[in-house]
Design a protein around this motif. Structure first.
Motif, PDB file in Angstrom:
ATOM      1  N   ILE A   1       8.592  -2.448   3.877  1.00 21.23           N
ATOM      2  CA  ILE A   1       8.255  -2.898   2.525  1.00 21.23           C
ATOM      3  C   ILE A   1       7.091  -3.880   2.559  1.00 21.23           C
ATOM      4  O   ILE A   1       6.162  -3.790   1.743  1.00 21.23           O
ATOM      5  CB  ILE A   1       9.483  -3.508   1.837  1.00 21.23           C
ATOM      6  CG1 ILE A   1      10.489  -2.401   1.517  1.00 21.23           C
ATOM      7  CG2 ILE A   1       9.089  -4.278   0.578  1.00 21.23           C
ATOM      8  CD1 ILE A   1      11.861  -2.905   1.124  1.00 21.23           C
ATOM      9  N   VAL A   2       7.111  -4.795   3.499  1.00 18.59           N
ATOM     10  CA  VAL A   2       6.007  -5.763   3.608  1.00 18.59           C
ATOM     11  C   VAL A   2       4.706  -5.038   3.918  1.00 18.59           C
ATOM     12  O   VAL A   2       3.671  -5.319   3.310  1.00 18.59           O
ATOM     13  CB  VAL A   2       6.324  -6.838   4.676  1.00 18.59           C
ATOM     14  CG1 VAL A   2       5.099  -7.668   4.995  1.00 18.59           C
ATOM     15  CG2 VAL A   2       7.472  -7.716   4.200  1.00 18.59           C
ATOM     16  N   ARG A   3       4.751  -4.097   4.847  1.00 23.22           N
ATOM     17  CA  ARG A   3       3.535  -3.336   5.182  1.00 23.22           C
ATOM     18  C   ARG A   3       2.992  -2.574   3.974  1.00 23.22           C
ATOM     19  O   ARG A   3       1.796  -2.539   3.750  1.00 23.22           O
ATOM     20  CB  ARG A   3       3.835  -2.333   6.291  1.00 23.22           C
ATOM     21  CG  ARG A   3       3.760  -2.900   7.653  1.00 23.22           C
ATOM     22  CD  ARG A   3       3.719  -1.773   8.662  1.00 23.22           C
ATOM     23  NE  ARG A   3       4.412  -2.200   9.856  1.00 23.22           N
ATOM     24  CZ  ARG A   3       5.012  -1.377  10.696  1.00 23.22           C
ATOM     25  NH1 ARG A   3       5.019  -0.090  10.467  1.00 23.22           N
ATOM     26  NH2 ARG A   3       5.605  -1.844  11.756  1.00 23.22           N
ATOM     27  N   GLN A   4       3.869  -1.941   3.213  1.00 25.50           N
ATOM     28  CA  GLN A   4       3.430  -1.125   2.078  1.00 25.50           C
ATOM     29  C   GLN A   4       2.873  -1.980   0.945  1.00 25.50           C
ATOM     30  O   GLN A   4       1.953  -1.572   0.261  1.00 25.50           O
ATOM     31  CB  GLN A   4       4.577  -0.266   1.566  1.00 25.50           C
ATOM     32  CG  GLN A   4       4.932   0.858   2.477  1.00 25.50           C
ATOM     33  CD  GLN A   4       6.083   1.695   1.942  1.00 25.50           C
ATOM     34  OE1 GLN A   4       6.784   1.306   1.017  1.00 25.50           O
ATOM     35  NE2 GLN A   4       6.301   2.850   2.537  1.00 25.50           N
ATOM     36  N   ASN A   5       3.424  -3.136   0.747  1.00 29.08           N
ATOM     37  CA  ASN A   5       3.016  -3.952  -0.393  1.00 29.08           C
ATOM     38  C   ASN A   5       1.908  -4.949  -0.082  1.00 29.08           C
ATOM     39  O   ASN A   5       1.284  -5.469  -1.005  1.00 29.08           O
ATOM     40  CB  ASN A   5       4.228  -4.696  -0.964  1.00 29.08           C
ATOM     41  CG  ASN A   5       5.179  -3.739  -1.641  1.00 29.08           C
ATOM     42  OD1 ASN A   5       4.783  -2.990  -2.508  1.00 29.08           O
ATOM     43  ND2 ASN A   5       6.422  -3.763  -1.223  1.00 29.08           N
ATOM     44  N   PHE A   6       1.671  -5.207   1.179  1.00 31.20           N
ATOM     45  CA  PHE A   6       0.664  -6.198   1.537  1.00 31.20           C
ATOM     46  C   PHE A   6      -0.345  -5.663   2.533  1.00 31.20           C
ATOM     47  O   PHE A   6      -0.786  -6.349   3.444  1.00 31.20           O
ATOM     48  CB  PHE A   6       1.337  -7.453   2.115  1.00 31.20           C
ATOM     49  CG  PHE A   6       2.266  -8.117   1.125  1.00 31.20           C
ATOM     50  CD1 PHE A   6       1.769  -8.856   0.074  1.00 31.20           C
ATOM     51  CD2 PHE A   6       3.639  -7.963   1.244  1.00 31.20           C
ATOM     52  CE1 PHE A   6       2.621  -9.455  -0.835  1.00 31.20           C
ATOM     53  CE2 PHE A   6       4.497  -8.560   0.339  1.00 31.20           C
ATOM     54  CZ  PHE A   6       3.990  -9.307  -0.712  1.00 31.20           C
ATOM     55  N   LYS A   7      -0.733  -4.371   2.340  1.00 31.13           N
ATOM     56  CA  LYS A   7      -1.744  -3.768   3.209  1.00 31.13           C
ATOM     57  C   LYS A   7      -3.067  -4.473   3.006  1.00 31.13           C
ATOM     58  O   LYS A   7      -3.428  -4.852   1.899  1.00 31.13           O
ATOM     59  CB  LYS A   7      -1.917  -2.298   2.875  1.00 31.13           C
ATOM     60  CG  LYS A   7      -0.965  -1.381   3.544  1.00 31.13           C
ATOM     61  CD  LYS A   7      -1.363   0.037   3.263  1.00 31.13           C
ATOM     62  CE  LYS A   7      -0.512   1.004   4.039  1.00 31.13           C
ATOM     63  NZ  LYS A   7      -0.843   2.392   3.720  1.00 31.13           N
TER      64      LYS A   7
END
Length: 53
Positions: free
Chosen positions: A46-52
């Motif tokens: 989730i962090v990777r997807q939302n904070f690319k």
């Protein structure tokens, strides 16, 4: 899954068992570790997807 994801986990399986038992959910240490592995994996995803970048 645990071998592929190297990270620091702040919640131990024992702590997860205690937290879940307070809500009426009883699991063993192996199942608690699997639940934690999935939760940490999803959090990282989730962090990777939302904070690319």
């Amino acid at each position: 899954m645990r071998n592929t994801l190297i990270r620091k986990q702040n919640i131990t399986p024992e702590k997860a068992i205690k937290i879940l038992s307070e809500s009426g959910i009883n699991i063993d240490k192996k199942d608690a570790q699997e639940v934690l592995d999935i939760m940490y994996f999803l959090a990282k995803l989730i962090v990777r997807q939302n904070f690319k970048k």
